[in-house]
Design a protein around this motif. Sequence first.
Motif, PDB file in Angstrom:
ATOM      1  N   ILE A 113       0.844  -1.188   0.000  1.00  8.99           N
ATOM      2  CA  ILE A 113       0.000   0.000   0.000  1.00  8.99           C
ATOM      3  C   ILE A 113       0.883   1.243   0.000  1.00  8.99           C
ATOM      4  O   ILE A 113       1.844   1.333   0.773  1.00  8.99           O
ATOM      5  N   ILE A 114       0.547   2.200  -0.865  1.00  8.91           N
ATOM      6  CA  ILE A 114       1.306   3.446  -0.948  1.00  8.91           C
ATOM      7  C   ILE A 114       0.389   4.638  -0.695  1.00  8.91           C
ATOM      8  O   ILE A 114      -0.826   4.548  -0.869  1.00  8.91           O
ATOM      9  N   ASP A 115       1.002   5.756  -0.268  1.00  7.28           N
ATOM     10  CA  ASP A 115       0.212   6.957  -0.003  1.00  7.28           C
ATOM     11  C   ASP A 115       0.127   7.826  -1.255  1.00  7.28           C
ATOM     12  O   ASP A 115       0.549   7.410  -2.353  1.00  7.28           O
ATOM     13  N   ASN A 119       4.762   6.781  -1.495  1.00  7.00           N
ATOM     14  CA  ASN A 119       5.648   6.211  -0.492  1.00  7.00           C
ATOM     15  C   ASN A 119       4.992   5.009   0.177  1.00  7.00           C
ATOM     16  O   ASN A 119       3.758   4.976   0.357  1.00  7.00           O
ATOM     17  N   LEU A 120       5.805   4.036   0.553  1.00  8.29           N
ATOM     18  CA  LEU A 120       5.311   2.859   1.257  1.00  8.29           C
ATOM     19  C   LEU A 120       4.665   3.263   2.579  1.00  8.29           C
ATOM     20  O   LEU A 120       5.251   4.003   3.369  1.00  8.29           O
ATOM     21  N   CYS A 121       3.449   2.784   2.808  1.00  2.22           N
ATOM     22  CA  CYS A 121       2.796   3.075   4.091  1.00  2.22           C
ATOM     23  C   CYS A 121       2.157   1.838   4.715  1.00  2.22           C
ATOM     24  O   CYS A 121       1.755   1.876   5.876  1.00  2.22           O
ATOM     25  N   GLY A 122       2.046   0.737   3.953  1.00  2.00           N
ATOM     26  CA  GLY A 122       1.450  -0.451   4.544  1.00  2.00           C
ATOM     27  C   GLY A 122       1.484  -1.666   3.629  1.00  2.00           C
ATOM     28  O   GLY A 122       1.938  -1.586   2.483  1.00  2.00           O
ATOM     29  N   VAL A 180      10.808  -4.448  -1.892  1.00  2.00           N
ATOM     30  CA  VAL A 180      12.154  -3.914  -2.035  1.00  2.00           C
ATOM     31  C   VAL A 180      12.006  -2.398  -2.144  1.00  2.00           C
ATOM     32  O   VAL A 180      11.227  -1.902  -2.965  1.00  2.00           O
ATOM     33  N   VAL A 181      12.745  -1.665  -1.308  1.00  2.00           N
ATOM     34  CA  VAL A 181      12.537  -0.214  -1.243  1.00  2.00           C
ATOM     35  C   VAL A 181      13.829   0.576  -1.406  1.00  2.00           C
ATOM     36  O   VAL A 181      14.927   0.053  -1.222  1.00  2.00           O
ATOM     37  N   GLU A 182      13.650   1.846  -1.766  1.00  2.00           N
ATOM     38  CA  GLU A 182      14.727   2.823  -1.772  1.00  2.00           C
ATOM     39  C   GLU A 182      14.327   3.923  -0.804  1.00  2.00           C
ATOM     40  O   GLU A 182      13.241   4.501  -0.927  1.00  2.00           O
ATOM     41  N   VAL A 192       8.810   2.119  -3.243  1.00  2.00           N
ATOM     42  CA  VAL A 192       8.814   0.678  -3.516  1.00  2.00           C
ATOM     43  C   VAL A 192       9.281   0.454  -4.947  1.00  2.00           C
ATOM     44  O   VAL A 192       8.685   0.965  -5.890  1.00  2.00           O
ATOM     45  N   VAL A 193      10.372  -0.300  -5.099  1.00  2.00           N
ATOM     46  CA  VAL A 193      10.964  -0.501  -6.424  1.00  2.00           C
ATOM     47  C   VAL A 193      10.892  -1.954  -6.899  1.00  2.00           C
ATOM     48  O   VAL A 193      11.221  -2.256  -8.044  1.00  2.00           O
ATOM     49  N   GLY A 194      10.478  -2.857  -6.019  1.00  2.00           N
ATOM     50  CA  GLY A 194      10.425  -4.261  -6.423  1.00  2.00           C
ATOM     51  C   GLY A 194       9.786  -5.144  -5.379  1.00  2.00           C
ATOM     52  O   GLY A 194       9.271  -4.657  -4.357  1.00  2.00           O
ATOM     53  N   ARG A 195       9.835  -6.427  -5.640  1.00  2.00           N
ATOM     54  CA  ARG A 195       9.193  -7.412  -4.763  1.00  2.00           C
ATOM     55  C   ARG A 195       9.976  -8.714  -4.849  1.00  2.00           C
ATOM     56  O   ARG A 195      10.354  -9.168  -5.929  1.00  2.00           O
TER      57      ARG A 195
END
Length: 211
Positions: A113-115, A119-122, A180-182, A192-195
């Motif tokens: 989940i992104i805002d 940005n990653l938020c959940g 996967v995050v930066e 979030v750039v990957g999984r």
Amino acid sequence: MITIQLNDRQLKIIEIVKEREPITSENIASSLNVTRATLRSDLAILTMTGILDARPKVGYFYSGNNEVNLIGNNIKERKVENIMSVPVLTKKDGSIYDAIVNMFLSDVGSIVIIDDDDNLCGVVSRKDLLKATMGGTDIQKMPVGMIMTRMPNIVTLDKNDTVLTAAKKIIEHEVDSLPVVEKSEDESKIKVVGRISKTTITKLFLEVVDS
């Protein structure tokens, strides 16, 4: 033959199993004065590489393999960015219904989940969505952000992490996949750039073994 470097605890586990086989994980943990959860990733690696053999309701046996080429440097040194897949994302204000549709169309076990700033938020899992549908919630109106696991309670990976690190985190935290995050320097922005999933890692093992 390429061998993997075992850590001190894994070497101690092998010695304990050699001396007391068959032995349960509870007894191994007791011998090392740690919890079973602490040993979960070590035992998974030792059985996956063929050093130990595990039999349900019996315990662990030593297989007799002193050198292992199943993982080797090819996997040990491989970076997450080399094998990660495209992340499955949805906005926190999107409905639970839309998240369910997205999950099953993408055939994944969890959604990131992104805002509004991406940005990653959940994260939401199939279990989260199942609970929501069984609780009498209007899933077409309630935002998925209401049921997600929120930051900072989300385990993530950096694209420069090794695949071995990814596998350990997935096993230790008992999850289907990890984002996967930066991160920005002050960690105020997390993109979030990957999984990486269990399936991703399994495919890599098969690729190396069959090559």
